[in-house]
Design a protein around this motif. Structure first.
Motif, PDB file in Angstrom:
ATOM      1  N   THR A 112      -2.352 -19.238  -7.118  1.00  0.00           N
ATOM      2  CA  THR A 112      -1.575 -18.292  -6.927  1.00  0.00           C
ATOM      3  C   THR A 112      -2.181 -17.366  -5.734  1.00  0.00           C
ATOM      4  OG1 THR A 112      -0.870 -18.279  -9.279  1.00  0.00           O
ATOM      5  CG2 THR A 112      -0.246 -16.424  -7.990  1.00  0.00           C
ATOM      6  N   PRO A 113      -1.164 -17.045  -4.975  1.00  0.00           N
ATOM      7  CA  PRO A 113      -1.609 -16.038  -3.639  1.00  0.00           C
ATOM      8  C   PRO A 113      -2.592 -14.863  -4.485  1.00  0.00           C
ATOM      9  CG  PRO A 113       0.373 -16.858  -3.301  1.00  0.00           C
ATOM     10  CD  PRO A 113       0.073 -17.308  -4.776  1.00  0.00           C
ATOM     11  N   GLU A 114      -3.371 -14.427  -3.682  1.00  0.00           N
ATOM     12  CA  GLU A 114      -4.130 -13.090  -4.066  1.00  0.00           C
ATOM     13  C   GLU A 114      -3.776 -12.071  -3.423  1.00  0.00           C
ATOM     14  OE1 GLU A 114      -8.545 -11.554  -3.551  1.00  0.00           O
ATOM     15  OE2 GLU A 114      -8.442 -13.527  -4.410  1.00  0.00           O
ATOM     16  N   ILE A 115      -3.112 -11.065  -3.888  1.00  0.00           N
ATOM     17  CA  ILE A 115      -2.523  -9.733  -3.286  1.00  0.00           C
ATOM     18  C   ILE A 115      -3.441  -8.745  -3.526  1.00  0.00           C
ATOM     19  CG2 ILE A 115      -0.531  -8.199  -2.997  1.00  0.00           C
ATOM     20  CD1 ILE A 115       1.163 -10.521  -4.029  1.00  0.00           C
ATOM     21  N   THR A 116      -4.039  -7.925  -2.281  1.00  0.00           N
ATOM     22  CA  THR A 116      -4.773  -6.816  -2.474  1.00  0.00           C
ATOM     23  C   THR A 116      -3.869  -5.728  -1.424  1.00  0.00           C
ATOM     24  OG1 THR A 116      -6.724  -8.027  -2.244  1.00  0.00           O
ATOM     25  CG2 THR A 116      -7.011  -5.666  -1.862  1.00  0.00           C
ATOM     26  N   HIS A 117      -3.722  -4.564  -2.374  1.00  0.00           N
ATOM     27  CA  HIS A 117      -2.565  -3.477  -1.823  1.00  0.00           C
ATOM     28  C   HIS A 117      -3.647  -2.258  -1.674  1.00  0.00           C
ATOM     29  CE1 HIS A 117       1.258  -1.029  -1.897  1.00  0.00           C
ATOM     30  NE2 HIS A 117       0.549  -0.684  -0.956  1.00  0.00           N
ATOM     31  N   VAL A 118      -3.712  -1.679  -0.495  1.00  0.00           N
ATOM     32  CA  VAL A 118      -4.474  -0.765  -0.278  1.00  0.00           C
ATOM     33  C   VAL A 118      -3.677   0.529   0.086  1.00  0.00           C
ATOM     34  CG1 VAL A 118      -6.558   0.474   0.822  1.00  0.00           C
ATOM     35  CG2 VAL A 118      -6.677  -2.025   0.443  1.00  0.00           C
ATOM     36  N   GLN A 119      -3.581   1.631  -0.445  1.00  0.00           N
ATOM     37  CA  GLN A 119      -2.727   2.767  -0.247  1.00  0.00           C
ATOM     38  C   GLN A 119      -3.454   3.760   0.330  1.00  0.00           C
ATOM     39  OE1 GLN A 119      -0.323   3.980  -3.675  1.00  0.00           O
ATOM     40  NE2 GLN A 119      -0.064   1.771  -4.271  1.00  0.00           N
ATOM     41  N   GLY A 120      -2.823   4.410   1.592  1.00  0.00           N
ATOM     42  CA  GLY A 120      -3.207   5.657   2.294  1.00  0.00           C
ATOM     43  C   GLY A 120      -4.356   5.396   2.930  1.00  0.00           C
ATOM     44  N   VAL A 121      -4.265   4.196   3.788  1.00  0.00           N
ATOM     45  CA  VAL A 121      -5.661   4.021   4.740  1.00  0.00           C
ATOM     46  C   VAL A 121      -5.507   4.926   5.935  1.00  0.00           C
ATOM     47  CG1 VAL A 121      -5.363   1.556   4.261  1.00  0.00           C
ATOM     48  CG2 VAL A 121      -4.098   2.341   6.140  1.00  0.00           C
TER      49      VAL A 121
END
Length: 122
Positions: A112-121
């Motif tokens: 399954t695709p791996e999703i990384t969400h970094v908020q407020g960069v």
């Protein structure tokens, strides 16, 4: 995945990112907004906080070029800020907040695709 073009891989990653954002309750306002200074991948709003979110999507099929953190340099953040300002200048609506996020999508053949969400960069 290797038989797909970079454009197709990128488009697939952006679609996965959009699905991730909508699952979080965000509303997508625009995709692939372009001007002479560059492009914003996804522009969304968070109705709960009245925040507009500018999202840079990075899709990878390997770790050869590093992860999400390596993909967004201070120079890239400055460019995203500039583009966000240009987009905002053309809008009638006002938001209570503005945020820059990065979503990294790692595609693998069988997983399954791996999703990384970094908020407020930036």
């Amino acid at each position: 995945m290797t038989s797909q073009t970079r454009a197709a891989i990128g488009a697939h990653g952006e679609q996965l990112a959009v699905e991730h954002l909508t699952d979080m309750g965000l509303v997508v306002l625009d995709r692939n907004w372009r001007c002479r200074h560059g492009e914003l991948d996804v522009i969304a709003s968070d109705p709960a906080t009245r925040t507009v979110v500018f999202v840079e999507v990075k899709t990878r099929t390997s770790d050869r070029f590093g992860g999400v953190e390596q993909a967004v340099t201070p120079q890239k953040v400055r460019r995203l800020r500039r583009l966000a300002g240009l987009w905002l200048a053309g809008q009638d609506q006002r938001w209570d907040g503005v945020r820059l996020d990065v979503i990294g999508i790692r595609l693998r053949r069988s997983a399954t695709p791996e999703i990384t969400h970094v908020q407020g960069v930036g």
